[in-house]
Design an enzyme around this catalytic site. Structure first.
Site, PDB file in Angstrom:
ATOM      1  N   TYR A 100       0.822  -1.217   0.000  1.00  0.00           N
ATOM      2  CA  TYR A 100       0.000   0.000   0.000  1.00  0.00           C
ATOM      3  C   TYR A 100       0.851   1.260   0.000  1.00  0.00           C
ATOM      4  O   TYR A 100       0.679   2.143  -0.843  1.00  0.00           O
ATOM      5  CB  TYR A 100      -0.922  -0.031   1.218  1.00  0.00           C
ATOM      6  CG  TYR A 100      -1.775   1.208   1.373  1.00  0.00           C
ATOM      7  CD1 TYR A 100      -2.996   1.322   0.722  1.00  0.00           C
ATOM      8  CD2 TYR A 100      -1.349   2.269   2.175  1.00  0.00           C
ATOM      9  CE1 TYR A 100      -3.775   2.459   0.865  1.00  0.00           C
ATOM     10  CE2 TYR A 100      -2.122   3.409   2.319  1.00  0.00           C
ATOM     11  CZ  TYR A 100      -3.328   3.497   1.669  1.00  0.00           C
ATOM     12  OH  TYR A 100      -4.100   4.626   1.810  1.00  0.00           O
ATOM     13  N   ASP A 125       0.751   7.230  10.261  1.00  0.00           N
ATOM     14  CA  ASP A 125       1.701   6.184  10.642  1.00  0.00           C
ATOM     15  C   ASP A 125       3.107   6.467  10.102  1.00  0.00           C
ATOM     16  O   ASP A 125       4.074   5.854  10.544  1.00  0.00           O
ATOM     17  CB  ASP A 125       1.198   4.807  10.175  1.00  0.00           C
ATOM     18  CG  ASP A 125       0.838   4.808   8.698  1.00  0.00           C
ATOM     19  OD1 ASP A 125       1.748   4.902   7.872  1.00  0.00           O
ATOM     20  OD2 ASP A 125      -0.371   4.718   8.377  1.00  0.00           O
ATOM     21  N   ASP A 176      -6.998  19.264  10.847  1.00  0.00           N
ATOM     22  CA  ASP A 176      -7.970  18.829   9.851  1.00  0.00           C
ATOM     23  C   ASP A 176      -7.411  19.072   8.443  1.00  0.00           C
ATOM     24  O   ASP A 176      -7.143  20.214   8.060  1.00  0.00           O
ATOM     25  CB  ASP A 176      -9.246  19.644  10.098  1.00  0.00           C
ATOM     26  CG  ASP A 176     -10.316  19.360   9.071  1.00  0.00           C
ATOM     27  OD1 ASP A 176     -10.200  18.341   8.359  1.00  0.00           O
ATOM     28  OD2 ASP A 176     -11.266  20.160   8.973  1.00  0.00           O
ATOM     29  N   ASP A 195      -3.759   9.722   2.140  1.00  0.00           N
ATOM     30  CA  ASP A 195      -3.663   8.395   2.750  1.00  0.00           C
ATOM     31  C   ASP A 195      -4.673   8.324   3.890  1.00  0.00           C
ATOM     32  O   ASP A 195      -4.339   8.521   5.054  1.00  0.00           O
ATOM     33  CB  ASP A 195      -2.237   8.172   3.273  1.00  0.00           C
ATOM     34  CG  ASP A 195      -2.116   6.837   3.991  1.00  0.00           C
ATOM     35  OD1 ASP A 195      -2.997   5.985   3.816  1.00  0.00           O
ATOM     36  OD2 ASP A 195      -1.136   6.658   4.741  1.00  0.00           O
ATOM     37  N   SER A 197      -8.242   6.732   6.005  1.00  0.00           N
ATOM     38  CA  SER A 197      -8.985   5.518   6.342  1.00  0.00           C
ATOM     39  C   SER A 197     -10.243   5.496   5.471  1.00  0.00           C
ATOM     40  O   SER A 197     -10.381   6.294   4.543  1.00  0.00           O
ATOM     41  CB  SER A 197      -9.287   5.487   7.845  1.00  0.00           C
ATOM     42  OG  SER A 197      -9.757   6.745   8.261  1.00  0.00           O
TER      43      SER A 197
END
Ligand code: SPD
Length: 329
Positions: A100, A125, A176, A195, A197
């Protein structure tokens, strides 16, 4: 202020985790998707993939917490290494994260000559940063991640992913992404990588038209966006919407690509690649191949991406081609 609050919450979660260390695996006090059907297994259950759930055997739960935005969990699995889960959905595993992170990064960056300024939205991450860092032409990497707990947990449990934060070209903002992009000066970036969710929860707005308009505005002419664009097996409606929104907003190329990720629902995930009006971008034929030296940089050589897989990523199965290609350029 919000950052301080997150840190306090992070520390208290760490304490709670310690208190819970003796608890039997299989309990799910945070509602993180730990299976109550098969004790000791994590099952990914979501209305986004009704009627199915991929499961991983848990060796040990390493962290469970709740940030201002979502539930955060890390566990050691039997077969995929450590796993990062947000709101019950797998974000990465040590074993397959390469597919990914490498694809979402190098598909756009290898499609333009000399990328210099890159913005990452989400990606807390650090894995996308690790991949962007391989490109020696890059001078500035901005990242805007909404959830500081994701950053802190990744630094603690996934050092080979979070290593991306160590690059001196990186500037991290906790906030944000939608607001950050609205405030960005027009034409600032060569590439924006989203990237995120899934579109249930804090990332929902990142799949909507006004967000894509802000991305297009923040890109220079002939600049590129790559955003995660879900699975052709599960989310064709979402993909069709993304493609037609992007087709209306980006006046350059608009193409869907995909890769395998065994621990994502249906074992694959797609990417929407778009360019703004200006110098033509041919996503299917990389003009900026990553060379052997760049591939060796960072904590490890590239594991997944190469120029052949780049071009192959745009080949679609017939059922998806019929639905998607008619809406592309
Ligand atoms: N269905 C899960 C999709 C997750 C995409 N984002 C992953 C973040 C890894 N950097």
């Amino acid at each position: 202020m919000a950052e301080e609050k997150n840190m306090v919450e992070f520390e208290s979660c760490m304490k709670r985790q310690k208190d819970n260390d003796n608890e039997e695996n299989g309990k799910d006090p945070y509602g993180n998707g730990i299976s109550s059907v098969i004790p000791g297994w994590f099952s990914e259950i979501s209305p986004m993939w009704p009627g199915e759930a991929h499961s991983l055997k848990i060796e040990k739960i390493l962290f469970q917490g709740k940030s201002e935005y979502q539930k955060v969990m890390v566990f050691q699995s039997s077969t995929y290494g450590k796993v990062l889960v947000l709101d019950g959905v797998i974000q990465l595993t040590e074993r397959d994260e390469c597919a990914y992170q490498e694809m979402i990064t190098h598909l756009p960056l290898c499609s333009i000559a000399n990328p210099k300024k890159v913005l990452v939205i989400g990606g807390g991450d650090g894995g996308v940063l690790r991949e962007v860092s391989r490109h020696s032409s890059i001078e500035k990497i901005d990242i805007c991640e909404i959830d500081n707990m994701v950053v802190e947990v990744s630094k603690q449990y996934f050092p080979e992913v979070a290593v991306g934060f160590n690059d001196p070209r990186v500037t991290l903002r906790i906030g944000d992404g939608v607001a950050f992009l609205k405030a960005a000066a027009e034409g600032t970036y060569d590439a924006v990588i989203v990237d995120s969710s899934d579109p249930i929860g804090p990332a929902q707005e990142l799949f909507e038209k006004p967000f894509f308009q802000s991305v297009a505005r923040a890109l220079r002419p002939g600049g590129v966006m790559c955003t995660q664009a879900e699975s052709i097996w599960l989310h064709m409606d979402i993909i069709e919407d993304i493609v037609s929104n992007c087709r209306q907003i980006f006046n350059g190329s608009v193409n869907y690509a995909w890769t395998t990720v065994p621990t994502y629902p249906s074992g694959m995930i797609g990417f929407m690649l778009c360019s703004t009006e200006g110098p033509t971008v041919d996503f299917k034929h990389p003009v900026n191949p990553i060379d052997e030296k760049e591939s060796q940089k960072s904590v490890r050589p590239l594991k997944f991406y190469n120029s052949e897989i780049h071009t192959a990523a745009f080949c679609l199965p017939s059922f998806a081609k019929r639905k998607i290609s008619s809406k592309e350029n």
